[in-house]
Enzyme design. Sequence first.
Site, PDB file in Angstrom:
ATOM      1  N   THR A  53       6.395  -8.155  -5.483  1.00 43.35           N
ATOM      2  CA  THR A  53       5.520  -9.471  -5.447  1.00 43.35           C
ATOM      3  C   THR A  53       4.346  -9.020  -6.523  1.00 43.35           C
ATOM      4  O   THR A  53       3.152  -8.459  -6.102  1.00 43.35           O
ATOM      5  CB  THR A  53       5.248  -9.498  -4.552  1.00 43.35           C
ATOM      6  OG1 THR A  53       6.728  -9.938  -3.216  1.00 43.35           O
ATOM      7  CG2 THR A  53       4.699 -11.053  -4.278  1.00 43.35           C
ATOM      8  N   LYS A  91       8.011 -17.385  -4.695  1.00 39.86           N
ATOM      9  CA  LYS A  91       7.764 -16.268  -3.770  1.00 39.86           C
ATOM     10  C   LYS A  91       6.469 -17.032  -3.084  1.00 39.86           C
ATOM     11  O   LYS A  91       6.003 -16.708  -1.564  1.00 39.86           O
ATOM     12  CB  LYS A  91       7.839 -14.916  -4.524  1.00 39.86           C
ATOM     13  CG  LYS A  91       6.997 -13.735  -3.214  1.00 39.86           C
ATOM     14  CD  LYS A  91       7.808 -13.423  -2.798  1.00 39.86           C
ATOM     15  CE  LYS A  91       7.257 -12.169  -1.596  1.00 39.86           C
ATOM     16  NZ  LYS A  91       8.108 -11.769  -0.244  1.00 39.86           N
ATOM     17  N   LYS A 149      -2.499  -9.522  -0.721  1.00 40.56           N
ATOM     18  CA  LYS A 149      -2.505  -9.177  -2.237  1.00 40.56           C
ATOM     19  C   LYS A 149      -1.471 -10.369  -2.700  1.00 40.56           C
ATOM     20  O   LYS A 149      -2.056 -11.306  -3.733  1.00 40.56           O
ATOM     21  CB  LYS A 149      -1.425  -8.442  -3.387  1.00 40.56           C
ATOM     22  CG  LYS A 149      -0.542  -8.433  -3.607  1.00 40.56           C
ATOM     23  CD  LYS A 149      -0.155  -7.141  -4.092  1.00 40.56           C
ATOM     24  CE  LYS A 149       1.277  -7.028  -3.413  1.00 40.56           C
ATOM     25  NZ  LYS A 149       2.492  -8.127  -3.458  1.00 40.56           N
TER      26      LYS A 149
HETATM   27  N1  LIG Z   1       8.101  -4.548   2.946  1.00 40.83           N
HETATM   28  C1  LIG Z   1       8.966  -5.906   2.690  1.00 40.83           C
HETATM   29  O1  LIG Z   1       9.022  -6.074   4.025  1.00 40.83           O
HETATM   30  C2  LIG Z   1       8.156  -6.664   1.671  1.00 40.83           C
HETATM   31  C3  LIG Z   1       9.279  -7.699   1.888  1.00 40.83           C
HETATM   32  C4  LIG Z   1       8.981  -8.975   0.332  1.00 40.83           C
HETATM   33  C5  LIG Z   1       7.916  -8.251  -0.746  1.00 40.83           C
HETATM   34  N2  LIG Z   1       7.665  -7.065  -0.963  1.00 40.83           N
HETATM   35  C6  LIG Z   1       7.513  -6.673  -1.929  1.00 40.83           C
HETATM   36  O2  LIG Z   1       8.291  -5.367  -2.281  1.00 40.83           O
HETATM   37  C7  LIG Z   1       7.117  -4.075  -3.465  1.00 40.83           C
HETATM   38  C8  LIG Z   1       7.522  -3.192  -2.213  1.00 40.83           C
HETATM   39  O3  LIG Z   1       6.985  -3.363  -1.006  1.00 40.83           O
HETATM   40  P1  LIG Z   1       7.393  -1.944   0.242  1.00 40.83           P
HETATM   41  O4  LIG Z   1       6.844  -2.966   1.309  1.00 40.83           O
HETATM   42  O5  LIG Z   1       8.640  -1.809  -0.414  1.00 40.83           O
HETATM   43  O6  LIG Z   1       6.051  -1.286  -0.279  1.00 40.83           O
HETATM   44  P2  LIG Z   1       5.685   0.326  -0.385  1.00 40.83           P
HETATM   45  O7  LIG Z   1       6.914   0.909   0.886  1.00 40.83           O
HETATM   46  O8  LIG Z   1       4.499   0.374  -0.011  1.00 40.83           O
HETATM   47  O9  LIG Z   1       6.135   1.181  -1.271  1.00 40.83           O
HETATM   48  C9  LIG Z   1       6.266   0.743  -2.345  1.00 40.83           C
HETATM   49  C10 LIG Z   1       6.542   1.709  -3.580  1.00 40.83           C
HETATM   50  O10 LIG Z   1       5.782   1.541  -4.753  1.00 40.83           O
HETATM   51  C11 LIG Z   1       5.356   2.544  -5.823  1.00 40.83           C
HETATM   52  N3  LIG Z   1       3.974   2.884  -6.275  1.00 40.83           N
HETATM   53  C12 LIG Z   1       3.279   2.544  -5.612  1.00 40.83           C
HETATM   54  N4  LIG Z   1       1.817   2.279  -6.246  1.00 40.83           N
HETATM   55  C13 LIG Z   1       2.687   2.780  -7.526  1.00 40.83           C
HETATM   56  C14 LIG Z   1       2.071   3.489  -9.071  1.00 40.83           C
HETATM   57  N5  LIG Z   1       1.021   2.764  -9.812  1.00 40.83           N
HETATM   58  N6  LIG Z   1       2.955   4.037  -9.664  1.00 40.83           N
HETATM   59  C15 LIG Z   1       3.793   4.483  -9.500  1.00 40.83           C
HETATM   60  N7  LIG Z   1       4.643   3.839  -8.045  1.00 40.83           N
HETATM   61  C16 LIG Z   1       3.444   3.008  -7.407  1.00 40.83           C
HETATM   62  C17 LIG Z   1       5.625   3.841  -3.979  1.00 40.83           C
HETATM   63  O11 LIG Z   1       5.407   4.844  -4.603  1.00 40.83           O
HETATM   64  P3  LIG Z   1       4.902   6.562  -3.597  1.00 40.83           P
HETATM   65  O12 LIG Z   1       6.165   6.383  -2.752  1.00 40.83           O
HETATM   66  O13 LIG Z   1       4.976   7.592  -4.209  1.00 40.83           O
HETATM   67  O14 LIG Z   1       4.219   5.760  -2.423  1.00 40.83           O
HETATM   68  C18 LIG Z   1       6.357   3.071  -2.768  1.00 40.83           C
HETATM   69  O15 LIG Z   1       7.654   3.796  -3.391  1.00 40.83           O
HETATM   70  C19 LIG Z   1       5.703  -5.138  -2.694  1.00 40.83           C
HETATM   71  O16 LIG Z   1       5.127  -5.783  -3.798  1.00 40.83           O
HETATM   72  C20 LIG Z   1       5.617  -6.086  -1.304  1.00 40.83           C
HETATM   73  O17 LIG Z   1       4.467  -7.272  -1.576  1.00 40.83           O
HETATM   74  C21 LIG Z   1       7.476  -6.351   0.374  1.00 40.83           C
END
Ligand SMILES: NC(=O)c1ccc[n+]([C@@H]2O[C@H](COP(=O)([O-])OP(=O)(O)OC[C@H]3O[C@@H](n4cnc5c(N)ncnc54)[C@H](OP(=O)(O)O)[C@@H]3O)[C@@H](O)[C@H]2O)c1
Length: 290
Positions: A99, A174, A242
């Site tokens: 997102t 979104k 965010k």
């Molecule tokens: N969780 C939800 O329910 C949900 C629902 C809809 C949309 N989203 C969106 O989907 C996205 C991911 O969410 P998530 O919940 O999966 O997040 P998350 O569990 O915090 O995972 C984030 C991922 O991104 C990687 N990452 C973050 N910063 C980085 C960087 N600078 N360089 C390389 N890799 C990086 C992290 O790597 P590391 O393992 O090294 O930290 C991890 O693999 C976000 O944009 C969020 O807004 C989430």
Amino acid sequence: MESKTVAFVGLGVMGYPMAGYLSKAGYSTKVYNRTFAKAQKWQDEHQGIACETPKQAAEGCDIVFVCVGNDDDVRSVVYGDEGILAGMKPGAVLVDHTTTSANLAVELAEAAKQAGNAFIDAPVSGGQAGAENGVLTIMCGGEAAIFEQVAAVMDVYAKQATLLGEHGQGQRCKMVNQICIAGVLQGLSEAIQLAQKSGLDIEQVVNTLKHGAAGSWQMENRATTMAQDKFDFGFAIDWMRKDLGFCLEEAQRVGLELPLTQQVDQRYAELQEQGLGRMDTSVLIKALEK
Ligand SMILES: NC(=O)c1ccc[n+]([C@@H]2O[C@H](COP(=O)([O-])OP(=O)(O)OC[C@H]3O[C@@H](n4cnc5c(N)ncnc54)[C@H](OP(=O)(O)O)[C@@H]3O)[C@@H](O)[C@H]2O)c1
């Protein structure tokens, strides 16, 4: 199924199971994660290859999927000598499930074009459970012919994928989704508090209301845990802030005020200050307790 090689960059709460669905569907799958141990774990549990850099993951792939954190996180895996664009073969498609701002989607579309590639912005909704059960809603922006190509592959973890218009329109859809969630959570927080103070049993209330006009995903999936004070899972406030930031920026761009979104964003800011940034967005109910 066509034999396609795909890569998935970002094995977080969402990306880990999404990449798993690609592998289980028979796509030759490469993965990259900043913290390599997660990529290694994924490789131990699935058919596929854990790569050391985004470039290595992208090499030879027909489609490269990304799901990381915010705009700059996406830039850090896409650009540079070890970035995705440095590895992609001509004609391959970059799909961003993160997102982000709509501006980033336009920027990535241009960068991909310059590199001889195509781009689709494709943020998702459905939460952790939607990713784990392969039933995400995907909101896309880009060209129709490219969308058709990638939709057939995203189908393995989607309930529905829709093209909403040009690059950035997926991200704008979104934003609409997040505004709706903010409103529903504010309403649900107030409703649960009243129910509790009035001596109603929350589970019984949910089972009574969920199929009526007040039913919602949040009610079915969060009302009970909200009443039980359980928030250590799900969609983090840090991510929601965010997202609401993007909504408020877009509203400013089109000359709109979003009073409820602003109020909920402010409450989340207060909860972040209390150290609750990684808690699920349903923790909003805590902000009403004062
Ligand atoms: N969780 C939800 O329910 C949900 C629902 C809809 C949309 N989203 C969106 O989907 C996205 C991911 O969410 P998530 O919940 O999966 O997040 P998350 O569990 O915090 O995972 C984030 C991922 O991104 C990687 N990452 C973050 N910063 C980085 C960087 N600078 N360089 C390389 N890799 C990086 C992290 O790597 P590391 O393992 O090294 O930290 C991890 O693999 C976000 O944009 C969020 O807004 C989430």
